[in-house]
Motif scaffolding. Structure first.
Motif, PDB file in Angstrom:
ATOM      1  N   VAL A 172      -9.322 -47.862  -3.192  1.00 48.75           N
ATOM      2  CA  VAL A 172      -8.322 -48.376  -4.153  1.00 48.75           C
ATOM      3  C   VAL A 172      -7.010 -48.759  -4.624  1.00 48.75           C
ATOM      4  O   VAL A 172      -6.712 -48.416  -3.007  1.00 48.75           O
ATOM      5  N   SER A 173      -6.195 -49.256  -5.288  1.00 47.46           N
ATOM      6  CA  SER A 173      -5.235 -49.932  -5.277  1.00 47.46           C
ATOM      7  C   SER A 173      -4.242 -49.609  -6.021  1.00 47.46           C
ATOM      8  O   SER A 173      -5.031 -49.594  -7.790  1.00 47.46           O
ATOM      9  N   ASN A 198      -4.351 -44.412 -14.345  1.00 50.76           N
ATOM     10  CA  ASN A 198      -4.335 -45.575 -13.329  1.00 50.76           C
ATOM     11  C   ASN A 198      -3.711 -46.151 -11.936  1.00 50.76           C
ATOM     12  O   ASN A 198      -3.461 -46.615 -11.492  1.00 50.76           O
ATOM     13  N   LYS A 199      -3.081 -44.639 -11.747  1.00 52.69           N
ATOM     14  CA  LYS A 199      -2.355 -44.304 -10.556  1.00 52.69           C
ATOM     15  C   LYS A 199      -2.912 -43.890  -9.544  1.00 52.69           C
ATOM     16  O   LYS A 199      -3.550 -42.784  -9.659  1.00 52.69           O
ATOM     17  N   ILE A 200      -1.911 -43.883  -8.090  1.00 52.65           N
ATOM     18  CA  ILE A 200      -2.594 -43.239  -7.232  1.00 52.65           C
ATOM     19  C   ILE A 200      -1.207 -41.777  -6.866  1.00 52.65           C
ATOM     20  O   ILE A 200      -0.171 -42.634  -6.805  1.00 52.65           O
ATOM     21  N   LEU A 201      -1.533 -41.099  -7.449  1.00 52.46           N
ATOM     22  CA  LEU A 201      -0.939 -39.980  -7.447  1.00 52.46           C
ATOM     23  C   LEU A 201      -0.850 -38.912  -6.024  1.00 52.46           C
ATOM     24  O   LEU A 201      -1.548 -38.213  -4.972  1.00 52.46           O
ATOM     25  N   GLU A 288      -2.495 -49.498  -1.410  1.00 53.19           N
ATOM     26  CA  GLU A 288      -3.931 -50.009  -1.309  1.00 53.19           C
ATOM     27  C   GLU A 288      -4.129 -48.750  -0.511  1.00 53.19           C
ATOM     28  O   GLU A 288      -3.344 -48.523   0.501  1.00 53.19           O
ATOM     29  N   LEU A 289      -5.131 -47.148  -0.635  1.00 50.94           N
ATOM     30  CA  LEU A 289      -5.950 -46.738  -0.220  1.00 50.94           C
ATOM     31  C   LEU A 289      -7.153 -46.737   0.145  1.00 50.94           C
ATOM     32  O   LEU A 289      -8.108 -47.129  -0.855  1.00 50.94           O
ATOM     33  N   THR A 290      -7.051 -46.495   1.782  1.00 50.43           N
ATOM     34  CA  THR A 290      -8.912 -46.841   2.186  1.00 50.43           C
ATOM     35  C   THR A 290      -8.977 -45.507   3.090  1.00 50.43           C
ATOM     36  O   THR A 290      -8.061 -45.477   3.877  1.00 50.43           O
TER      37      THR A 290
END
Length: 301
Positions: A172-173, A198-201, A288-290
Motif C-alpha cells: 500500500v501507499s 487512508n494513511k499509514i499509521l 510505500e509499505l510492502t
C-alpha cells in the motif's frame, strides 16, 4: 497537500531545545559534536542542562518561550529536540505558529514530541521528522543515526526489516502519520488530534503494562482511528511490564487481537521506537509499505 520544509545544507544551523523533560547538557555533547562534524552550526538553548529542580527542563513559560524563539528565528534551519519525556502537551496551545507556517523548518524528535508532530500535521499540513534525539548519538555511529543525517539533507528513506509471524501481507501507499501510542491516545479530542483515514499509521511505546497497551489500542479502535487505514506499522514496544497476575498474552499478541479484523497490511517489529533501532521517518510524507513473507520494506515515495 503537505508542505515540506527546506532540507539542510552545509553551514545551516540546527537549534537544540528541550520542550519537555530535563536533559543534562553533557549527555548531548556527542550529538552536538556530531552535528558539527556533519557541517552544521549548532545553537544550544538554555533548556538543555537547565537549572530546573523538577522533572521538566524549565517551567512551562521557559520551555514555551525557547521553542517559540527557535520556531521564529530565521537563522535556525531545523530544531532537534533534546529529549522527550512529558511536557509538550502543557505548552502546545500557547505556541504561535503564524511565522512558522510561512517559513517552516524541520522539527526533529520522537516520544513526547509526537504531540508536536501531530499538531503540525493536523493544523498546518507541514511535514516533520520522527527521528533519534540527542542521547541516541551516544550509541556511536550506526545506520539509525545515519538515517537522520540522510533525511535532513533530503535523501529518501528506504528501510527494511525481517518478517514477523503476525504480519499481514500486502502493498500500500499513503501519507505516514503516528508516533508514541500513549501520546496518540492523549491527543484524541484535542486540537492536535490527527485524521488517519487512508494513511499509514505507525505506533511505538515504552515502559507500559501490557494491559495499558491493550486499553490504549481499544481507545484507538473505539475512536475510529483504526477503521480506514491504508496500513499499520507496529514498532518497538520496549521495557513492557506485566502485572502480578499475568495478562495472558505478549504485547504484540494483545495488539494483534485488536487489529486482526482489519483487512489492510500490518507489520510488527518495525525499527522505530525507544531503542537504538529507530529510523528517521518523515511524518506527513508519502511512503510505500510492502509486506511479504520474507521482509518488510518502507520506502519514501
Amino acid at each position: 497537500m503537505i508542505k515540506i520544509p527546506p532540507y539542510l545544507k552545509k553551514g545551516d544551523t540546527i537549534g537544540i531545545t528541550c520542550p519537555a523533560g530535563y536533559m543534562a547538557k553533557e549527555k548531548a555533547q556527542t550529538c552536538i559534536d556530531t552535528l558539527q562534524s556533519w557541517g552544521y552550526q549548532v545553537m544550544v538553548g538554555k533548556t538543555l542542562g537547565s537549572q530546573s529542580k523538577n522533572y521538566f527542563s524549565g517551567d512551562d513559560e521557559q520551555r514555551r518561550n525557547e521553542l517559540q524563539a527557535m520556531l521564529d528565528d530565521d537563522s535556525i534551519n531545523a530544531i532537534l529536540c533534546g529529549r522527550g519525556g512529558y511536557g509538550v502537551s502543557r505548552i502546545i496551545d500557547q505556541i504561535d505558529l503564524t511565522k512558522f507556517k510561512k517559513k517552516p523548518k524541520w522539527i526533529i524528535g520522537y516520544s513526547d514530541i509526537t504531540v508536536l508532530h501531530c499538531h503540525l500535521n493536523q493544523k498546518l499540513k507541514i511535514a516533520s521528522m520522527h527521528a533519534p534525539m540527542a542521547a541516541a548519538f551516544n550509541d556511536g555511529p550506526n545506520e539509525f543515526i545515519q538515517s537522520l543525517q540522510k533525511a535532513i539533507t533530503g535523501k529518501k528513506g528506504n528501510y527494511k526489516c525481517a518478517a514477523h509471524e503476525l504480519n499481514r501481507k500486502g502493498k500500500v501507499s499513503g501519507e505516514l502519520v503516528g508516533g508514541n501510542l500513549a501520546l496518540l491516545v492523549n491527543i484524541i479530542g484535542t486540537a492536535s488530534d490527527i485524521n488517519t483515514k487512508n494513511k499509514i499509521l505507525f505506533i511505538e511505546d515504552i515502559g507500559e503494562y501490557i494491559y495499558s497497551v491493550d486499553r490504549m489500542m481499544y481507545q484507538l479502535k473505539r475512536s475510529g482511528k483504526l477503521d480506514d487505514l491504508a496500513g499499520l506499522i507496529i514498532g518497538g514496544f520496549t521495557d513492557i511490564k506485566d502485572t502480578e497476575r499475568p495478562f495472558g498474552k505478549t504485547v504484540y499478541e494483545a495488539i494483534n487481537d485488536i487489529v486482526k479484523k482489519y483487512n489492510y497490511p500490518i507489520c510488527f517489529g518495525f525499527p522505530v521506537g525507544h531503542s537504538k533501532e529507530n529510523y528517521a521517518l518523515k511524518v506527513g510524507v508519502d511512503y510505500e509499505l510492502t509486506i511479504s513473507n520474507k521482509q518488510v520494506r518502507l520506502s519514501e515515495i
